[in-house]
Design a protein around this motif. Structure first.
Motif: not given
Length: 125
Positions: A59-69
């Motif tokens: 999840y962090i590798l795939v959606r990490g950027r969106g998670m931070a945004q």
């Protein structure tokens, strides 16, 4: 219990607490993301319960950027809301509110007439 037993206990305790923090961040982000529908959320949560470490890492590798945004957008929204509230309480947003507040302070005796004229000039400028 010798030193090394204590050392490994503290190390594994730190790793476990860190893992729980990551896991709760992922679960929070799954529910926070408006782009995920119910079925996708359910799949992520089931995967988190079946294989938690692997799923959290994926999840962090795939959606990490969106998670931070999403997290930054939430922080910005809270900051903007807080600043708007402070401005409304301080009366900075409306010069009329500033004048009313200054007049009430003058009537209560909290400020002098000179301070009132300074506040009035500042509000009208």
């Amino acid at each position: 219990m010798n030193f090394w037993d204590f050392f490994w206990l503290m190390l594994w305790g730190f790793v476990f607490i860190s893992y729980l923090m990551v896991l709760f961040q992922v679960i929070g982000d799954v529910f926070r993301d408006p782009g995920l529908n119910g079925w996708v959320r359910a799949v992520w949560l089931i995967a988190l319960f079946v294989a938690p470490p692997v799923t959290a890492l994926v999840y962090i590798l795939v959606r990490g950027r969106g998670m931070a945004q999403r997290r930054q957008a939430g922080v910005d929204a809270v900051r903007a809301s807080k600043e708007e509230y402070i401005r409304s309480v301080a009366g900075e947003a409306d010069p009329t509110a500033q004048l009313v507040r200054a007049k009430s302070l003058l009537d209560d005796g909290a400020i002098s007439a000179e301070e009132y004229t300074q506040l009035k000039a500042k509000a009208l400028s």
